[in-house]
Write a protein that holds these residues in place. Structure first.
Motif, short mmCIF file in Angstrom:
data_model
loop_
_atom_site.label_atom_id
_atom_site.label_comp_id
_atom_site.label_asym_id
_atom_site.label_seq_id
_atom_site.Cartn_x
_atom_site.Cartn_y
_atom_site.Cartn_z
N ARG A 134 -41.08 -6.95 14.25
CA ARG A 134 -40.12 -7.81 15.72
C ARG A 134 -40.05 -6.62 16.74
O ARG A 134 -39.50 -5.45 16.84
N ARG A 135 -40.60 -6.92 18.08
CA ARG A 135 -40.27 -6.05 19.20
C ARG A 135 -39.57 -7.30 20.30
O ARG A 135 -39.58 -8.18 20.92
N ARG A 136 -37.49 -6.90 20.26
CA ARG A 136 -37.22 -7.12 21.41
C ARG A 136 -37.95 -6.84 22.57
O ARG A 136 -38.23 -5.57 23.17
N PRO A 137 -37.87 -8.08 23.57
CA PRO A 137 -38.24 -7.73 24.56
C PRO A 137 -36.86 -7.45 25.90
O PRO A 137 -35.90 -8.18 25.57
N LYS A 138 -37.21 -6.54 26.39
CA LYS A 138 -36.44 -5.82 27.40
C LYS A 138 -35.96 -6.70 28.72
O LYS A 138 -36.73 -6.47 29.39
N PRO A 139 -35.07 -6.60 28.61
CA PRO A 139 -35.04 -7.46 29.77
C PRO A 139 -34.45 -6.74 31.32
O PRO A 139 -34.29 -5.61 31.27
N SER A 140 -35.40 -7.43 32.35
CA SER A 140 -35.50 -7.03 33.30
C SER A 140 -34.86 -6.52 34.44
O SER A 140 -34.17 -7.92 34.54
N GLU A 141 -34.65 -5.79 35.09
CA GLU A 141 -33.41 -5.52 36.10
C GLU A 141 -32.50 -5.50 35.02
O GLU A 141 -31.11 -5.70 35.70
N ALA A 142 -32.51 -4.90 33.75
CA ALA A 142 -30.95 -4.48 33.34
C ALA A 142 -29.83 -3.70 33.63
O ALA A 142 -28.73 -3.88 33.78
N VAL A 143 -30.55 -2.67 34.40
CA VAL A 143 -29.73 -1.86 35.21
C VAL A 143 -30.33 -1.58 36.60
O VAL A 143 -31.50 -0.30 36.38
N PRO A 144 -30.44 -1.65 37.28
CA PRO A 144 -31.16 -1.44 38.19
C PRO A 144 -31.28 -0.25 39.18
O PRO A 144 -30.29 1.00 38.14
#
Length: 156
Positions: A134-144
């Motif tokens: 299970r790989r958690r998808p990294k949220p896009s644009e979490a830290v600009p």
């Protein structure tokens, strides 16, 4: 003693007229009926209904491959959490199992599921089945990357 008293002759004809019928008199009933009392609520050969899922308690474990050097065998380390006997805090308990890998497809670090089977050898009683990690998808644009604020070193 019973027949020697005069009053016993009066009771004896009454007992002869009383007839007792039981299958257990004179050993006419088989002894296996006496072993276990039967109840109308308990039946010995009941199968679970077909619409219920099969109960699989402690037949599958999940762990990580730690050794894959042997032919058709992998060593899998299963980690579980158990309460400490004195401090009642949950601690990790590790145990290694030998599992059957018929195609030698697992490498060290792979996540596998162990399914209980009949003993394959002296130490192997599990079959290794691959599990998709299970790989958690990294949220896009979490830290600009750039905030648009210049650093002090860049200011002149």
């Amino acid at each position: 003693m019973l027949l020697s008293s005069p009053s016993s002759f009066l009771i004896l004809p009454k007992l002869k007229s009383l007839s007792i019928s039981s299958p257990f008199l004179h050993g006419s009933s088989p002894i296996h009926h006496l072993n276990k009392p039967s109840s109308s609520l308990s039946t010995s050969n009941l199968s679970p209904p077909s619409f219920l899922p099969q109960i699989r308690a402690m037949k599958t474990l999940q762990g990580r491959v730690v050794c894959a050097t042997n032919n058709k065998t992998v060593a899998v380390e299963v980690v579980r959490l158990a309460p400490h006997p004195k401090y009642k805090r949950r601690v990790r308990k590790k145990k290694k199992f030998q599992a059957h890998d018929p195609e030698n497809k697992f490498k060290v670090g792979d996540l596998v599921q162990l399914e209980k089977s009949k003993p394959i050898s002296k130490t192997k009683a599990f079959i290794a089945i691959p599990v998709v990690e299970r790989r958690r998808p990294k949220p896009s644009e979490a830290v600009p990357q750039e905030l648009g604020i210049p650093l002090e070193s860049q200011q002149t």
